[in-house]
Enzyme design. Structure first.
Site, PDB file in Angstrom:
ATOM      1  N   HIS A  28     -10.977  -3.897   8.724  1.00  0.00           N
ATOM      2  CA  HIS A  28     -10.678  -3.643   7.317  1.00  0.00           C
ATOM      3  C   HIS A  28     -11.145  -4.764   6.389  1.00  0.00           C
ATOM      4  CE1 HIS A  28      -8.499   0.063   7.051  1.00  0.00           C
ATOM      5  NE2 HIS A  28      -7.481  -0.302   7.794  1.00  0.00           N
TER       6      HIS A  28
ATOM      7  N   GLY B 245       2.519  -0.171  11.338  1.00  0.00           N
ATOM      8  CA  GLY B 245       2.018  -1.039  12.395  1.00  0.00           C
ATOM      9  C   GLY B 245       1.507  -2.366  11.868  1.00  0.00           C
ATOM     10  N   ALA B 246       0.697  -2.300  10.817  1.00  0.00           N
ATOM     11  CA  ALA B 246       0.117  -3.528  10.270  1.00  0.00           C
ATOM     12  C   ALA B 246      -0.572  -3.206   8.952  1.00  0.00           C
ATOM     13  CB  ALA B 246      -0.905  -4.127  11.245  1.00  0.00           C
ATOM     14  N   MET B 247      -0.898  -4.255   8.206  1.00  0.00           N
ATOM     15  CA  MET B 247      -1.569  -4.081   6.917  1.00  0.00           C
ATOM     16  C   MET B 247      -2.629  -5.149   6.743  1.00  0.00           C
ATOM     17  SD  MET B 247      -1.791  -2.343   4.119  1.00  0.00           S
ATOM     18  CE  MET B 247      -3.046  -2.707   2.891  1.00  0.00           C
ATOM     19  N   GLU B 248      -3.779  -4.692   6.255  1.00  0.00           N
ATOM     20  CA  GLU B 248      -4.987  -5.514   6.252  1.00  0.00           C
ATOM     21  C   GLU B 248      -5.108  -6.428   5.046  1.00  0.00           C
ATOM     22  OE1 GLU B 248      -4.879  -2.137   5.826  1.00  0.00           O
ATOM     23  OE2 GLU B 248      -6.329  -1.452   4.335  1.00  0.00           O
ATOM     24  N   ASN B 249      -4.037  -7.026   4.562  1.00  0.00           N
ATOM     25  CA  ASN B 249      -4.172  -7.928   3.418  1.00  0.00           C
ATOM     26  C   ASN B 249      -5.236  -8.980   3.728  1.00  0.00           C
ATOM     27  OD1 ASN B 249      -1.693  -6.689   2.398  1.00  0.00           O
ATOM     28  ND2 ASN B 249      -0.707  -7.924   3.975  1.00  0.00           N
TER      29      ASN B 249
ATOM     30  N   GLU C   4       0.815  -1.210   0.000  1.00  0.00           N
ATOM     31  CA  GLU C   4       0.000   0.000   0.000  1.00  0.00           C
ATOM     32  C   GLU C   4       0.856   1.272   0.000  1.00  0.00           C
ATOM     33  OE1 GLU C   4      -2.621   0.663   3.350  1.00  0.00           O
ATOM     34  OE2 GLU C   4      -4.103   1.571   2.053  1.00  0.00           O
TER      35      GLU C   4
ATOM     36  N   GLU D 139      -7.263  -4.029  11.926  1.00  0.00           N
ATOM     37  CA  GLU D 139      -7.036  -4.753  10.667  1.00  0.00           C
ATOM     38  C   GLU D 139      -8.220  -5.657  10.344  1.00  0.00           C
ATOM     39  OE1 GLU D 139      -4.704  -3.503   9.036  1.00  0.00           O
ATOM     40  OE2 GLU D 139      -3.780  -2.509  10.754  1.00  0.00           O
TER      41      GLU D 139
ATOM     42  N   GLU E 151      -9.758   3.951   6.484  1.00  0.00           N
ATOM     43  CA  GLU E 151      -8.896   4.137   7.655  1.00  0.00           C
ATOM     44  C   GLU E 151      -9.616   4.771   8.840  1.00  0.00           C
ATOM     45  OE1 GLU E 151      -6.474   2.540   8.065  1.00  0.00           O
ATOM     46  OE2 GLU E 151      -5.833   2.020   6.053  1.00  0.00           O
TER      47      GLU E 151
END
Ligand SMILES: [Zn+2]
Length: 854
Positions: free
Chosen positions: A312, A274-278, A131, A309, A331
């Site tokens: 998301h 911090g993190a990613m919502e894959n 992203e 996440e 977001e």
């Protein structure tokens, strides 16, 4: 590089003529463990339709080499088709099959396919992060969120590895030393949401199931992953416990079954965010795997991110913003849901709204007062704009405004709106109007003017109470004054607080009302005895800065810590911090409040904020002539509270860390050394690895740690985390050589991953060492354009922000910043934005110092 910075117009044009039916992506990462191998083979086959046969288009791809391009059986010459950022194809048919074979690069900056070698055991780990637009570093694609398609990944990797992607794997073939993983096709998703995680990860498996309203069973395989060498510290049960509570909660609230099959959560090294919502394959920074004792605030923050996440999966993954203008659509919601679900899902973190008021809102207030602030719905012209918009407005202000929206329309209308939104737009893309439509349906209210005031206008309002009383001390009028360029409609609660017989400040009356315009009268308050404290925005329903009348402020000076309600107290702390930042309360008065009342603060997250803020107050906002005294007072206060804290408590650990951050005098540094050597002890305080590094940092910054000592500590903790801490300690030493080495490590070489860039800048830029770093202000401004041109944006952003001469709080540095801005009107807008924001931090520090000097 032509076309590297995709514009909104180009994306609109491409989406106007193309529809993608599917991607088949083959990656071969068997070379990854070989440090000499710089690239991996990537082959993409895209099936897509074109509504204007004969037209041309382009694919996005950032790769060292393109081997072949084949459109509908026709070979194109890569030398002419590929310009370094795009693969151009022409003569499209109505239905097309396009294959691009490329050599893509392993990343060291966390953008694309990141490669990390564990210093503990030499194992290699890979993961992707995209992203907003770095999938093109891994495979050729149409890199924009509204060209969704099913993705089918096939990954060949060393045989001993585990490989994960968005979907579950359907087959695995082992051949010699390699193994090929064939994954099922995903549901239609955007390119930036695709993911691959590969390496000898430690895996903890679990399972979630629930009965759906139609009687069928929903089964979700769960897994939590981290590097093998972190496994002894991995509390996967806690993480998976929060995960299950969250899945229960979101299924109940959203009434739409989790749409992506399994749910993996991978904690990965050197992660930039911090993190990613894959979908189905969430990635987190591995600092969430705690190697040493941390306070409960850290566990709460992690649980919040787990739920953020997860939210998301619906807000963002199932329904996706059309373009980055509407990034907030995912977001702001996820940020709001992170806190909302901590309570709603009945986790043990019941103070989530206190944390939100205290920390997320501080981020929003700061961002919203920069000259670069923007409405929550932003104008995002291109990808560089998008990159900088992952900010305090899009996340924290947006979430604050959603909290206000819930107060305004009610939670029933809000969640019913969300349910309709998911059903109506599943697997599609949306804009602001799509959300307003459902909320207007469910609330029965016209939200156009609300949206115009809250979502399409920038800035924060301050609300101030104006109290007039008669001779007997009864209120004759209580009015709420609203400043700011655009007065907004606010649903607020006004809390009237009085002292009880024991001196506690308790809410004795709560009045809820709508504040509109510049002045709103609180009719219900008339005739009541004047309270000790008027707290506007009690319960933190709206987004505003709270001010006080003079009598209430006097009550806070003598009794802030006596406010019994945790959230009200956090709001009071937040308000006096805003007064300090705005140059309306002298920094030394704020520090005095912290020294007087922080020892009573029960909320550990609030306490840690007070530590950080009081340190900033002394470092940047205090008049220079008072700095040394202020620093000594903080250190003395830290020592006293450390000795008084309950043995083994989170508060004790927080005060120990604060002592390490403030230690300056012989007494403090002597204790620091004693704690490291084991010759001094604080009952209940375990001096574990992370605390040891904090203590070493104090000694290093004071010039009291030798190279041998620091190297010895690293030898005992030769890990990724240890390397980072060691780097920061080296950069923190108060010598011209140490500063030169840190500067050069970052500016002369592009070898460092972002974690080590940050470690160098954090050590380099210690405010108390401003005399040593002063001579780097001029070179900094000379360096900016080169850094922006030569580095990836993740690294460049860290250098521009981290090395800005913020500690040089004088008019000359401000003039240097202005000269650079005046002299570089054509610099990249994103670079100018970063410099403008740091320049504004500096100007704010000067205003605060002027207030403190009087
Ligand atoms: Zn998010």
């Amino acid at each position: 590089m032509p076309g590297k910075n995709l514009s909104r117009e180009e994306a609109q044009q491409r989406a106007g003529v193309l529809a993608v039916d599917g991607y088949l992506v083959r990656l071969d990462v068997t070379s990854a463990p070989d440090p000499a191998a710089a690239t991996f083979r990537s082959t993409t086959t895209i099936t897509f339709r074109c509504s204007q046969p004969g037209a041309g288009t382009f694919l996005d791809l950032l790769a060292p080499a393109v081997r072949s391009v084949t459109l509908n059986g026709r070979e194109l010459d890569p030398a002419t088709a590929y310009d370094g950022a795009r693969v151009h194809v022409d003569g499209l048919a109505a239905e097309n099959v396009l294959t691009v074979e490329a050599d893509c690069a392993y990343s060291r900056t966390g953008e694309g396919l990141h490669r990390f070698v564990d210093p503990v055991d030499g194992e290699t780990y890979l993961y992707t992060h995209y992203e907003p637009a770095d999938a093109r570093r891994v495979f050729a694609n149409f890199e924009q969120p509204d060209l969704k398609a099913p993705f089918t990944f096939t990954v060949t990797a060393p045989a001993a590895w585990d490989v994960r992607s968005n979907a579950a794997h359907e087959a695995v073939h082992t051949e010699g030393g390699t193994r090929t993983w064939e994954f099922a096709p995903t549901a239609p998703i955007s390119t930036y949401l695709t993911a691959v995680v590969a390496g000898p990860y430690h895996v903890v498996n679990d399972h979630y199931s629930r009965e759906l309203p139609d009687g069928t069973a929903l089964e979700i395989p769960l897994a939590a992953l981290c590097r093998k060498s972190l496994a002894p510290h991995f509390d996967a049960e806690e993480i998976l416990g929060v995960t299950k509570l969250g899945l229960d909660f979101f299924h109940e609230e959203f009434d739409y079954p989790y749409p992506f099959g399994k749910y993996d959560q991978a904690f990965v090294p050197e992660y930039n965010i911090g993190a990613m919502e894959n979908p189905g394959c969430v990635t987190f920074k591995e600092e969430f795997v705690f190697r040493s004792k941390v306070t409960d605030a850290a566990y709460e923050a992690r649980a919040n991110v787990v739920l953020h996440e997860m939210a998301h999966m619906w807000f963002g993954d199932l329904v996706t913003p059309r373009w980055w203008d509407d990034l907030w659509l995912k977001e702001s919601f996820a940020d709001f849901m992170g806190s909302y679900a901590l309570i709603g899902a009945r986790t043990r973190y019941s103070s989530a709204w206190v944390t939100f008021a205290n920390q997320r809102k501080a981020w929003a207030y700061r961002q919203d007062q920069f000259p670069t602030t923007h409405p929550i719905t932003a104008d995002i012209r291109d990808l560089e704009d998008a990159k900088l918009n992952f900010d305090g407005i899009t996340y924290a202000k947006g979430a604050s405004v959603l909290k206000q929206l819930v107060a305004y329309v009610g939670s029933e209308a809000f969640f019913e709106g969300a349910r309709r939104y998911f059903k109506r737009h599943a697997f599609g893309n949306t804009e602001l109007g799509d959300l307003l439509d459902v909320l207007e349906e469910t609330s029965g209210r016209d939200l156009k003017s609300w949206a115009a005031a809250w979502l399409q206008t920038a800035g924060v309002n301050a609300l101030t109470p104006q109290v007039t009383t008669d001779a007997e001390g009864r209120i004759t009028e209580l009015a709420v004054l609203q400043d700011g360029e655009v007065p907004r409609p606010h649903r607020i609660a006004v809390g009237l607080y009085d002292r009880d017989a024991d001196g506690a400040l308790l809410c004795t009356e709560r009045i809820e009302l709508d504040v509109t315009g510049a002045r709103t009268v609180v009719a219900e308050a008339v005739g009541r005895r004047r309270p000790d404290l008027v707290l506007l925005n009690d319960e933190d329903l709206t987004y505003c800065k709270i001010r006080f009348d003079a009598d209430s402020l006097e009550t806070l000076r003598t009794g802030l810590g006596d406010i019994r309600d945790e959230l009200a107290r956090a709001l009071a702390w937040s308000a006096v911090w805003n007064l300090t930042r705005d140059g309306l309360m002298p920094a030394r008065d704020y520090v005095a409040l912290v020294l007087r009342f922080a020892g009573q603060e029960g909320n550990i997250g609030v306490l840690q904020s007070l530590h950080a803020q009081s340190k900033t107050a002394v470092d940047l906002y205090a008049a220079p002539e008072w700095r040394a005294e202020g620093a000594r007072k903080l250190a003395d206060g830290a020592l006293n509270e450390l000795r008084a804290a309950v043995p083994g408590s989170d508060h004790q650990l927080a005060w120990a860390r604060f002592l390490a951050q403030t230690a300056g005098g012989a007494e403090h540094l002597g204790l620091v050394r004693g704690l490291l050597a084991g010759s001094a002890r604080i009952d209940g305080l375990e001096v574990d690895q992370e605390l040891r590094w904090s203590l070493w940092l104090a000694l290093a910054a004071a010039g009291q740690a030798t190279d041998e000592e620091l190297a010895g500590e690293l030898a005992g903790d030769n890990t990724a985390g240890g390397k980072r801490q060691y780097t920061q300690c080296l950069a923190a030493r108060p010598t011209p050589e140490a500063k030169a080495a840190a500067w050069s490590a970052v500016t002369d070489s592009d070898e460092l991953p972002s974690a080590l860039v940050e470690a160098n800048s954090a050590g380099f830029a210690i405010p108390a060492q401003r005399d040593l770093t002063a001579l780097y202000a001029a070179p900094y401004f000379k360096l900016l354009e080169r850094v922006w041109a030569e580095r990836t944006i993740e690294i460049a952003m860290r250098i521009v922000s981290g090395f800005f001469p913020i500690a040089q709080t004088n008019e000359q540095t401000l003039a240097e910043a202005d000269a650079w801005l005046d002299g570089h009107p054509q610099a990249a807008p994103a670079l100018r934005r970063l410099v403008l924001e740091r320049r504004d931090d500096l100007a704010r520090a000067l205003r605060a110092q002027a207030c403190d000097r009087v």
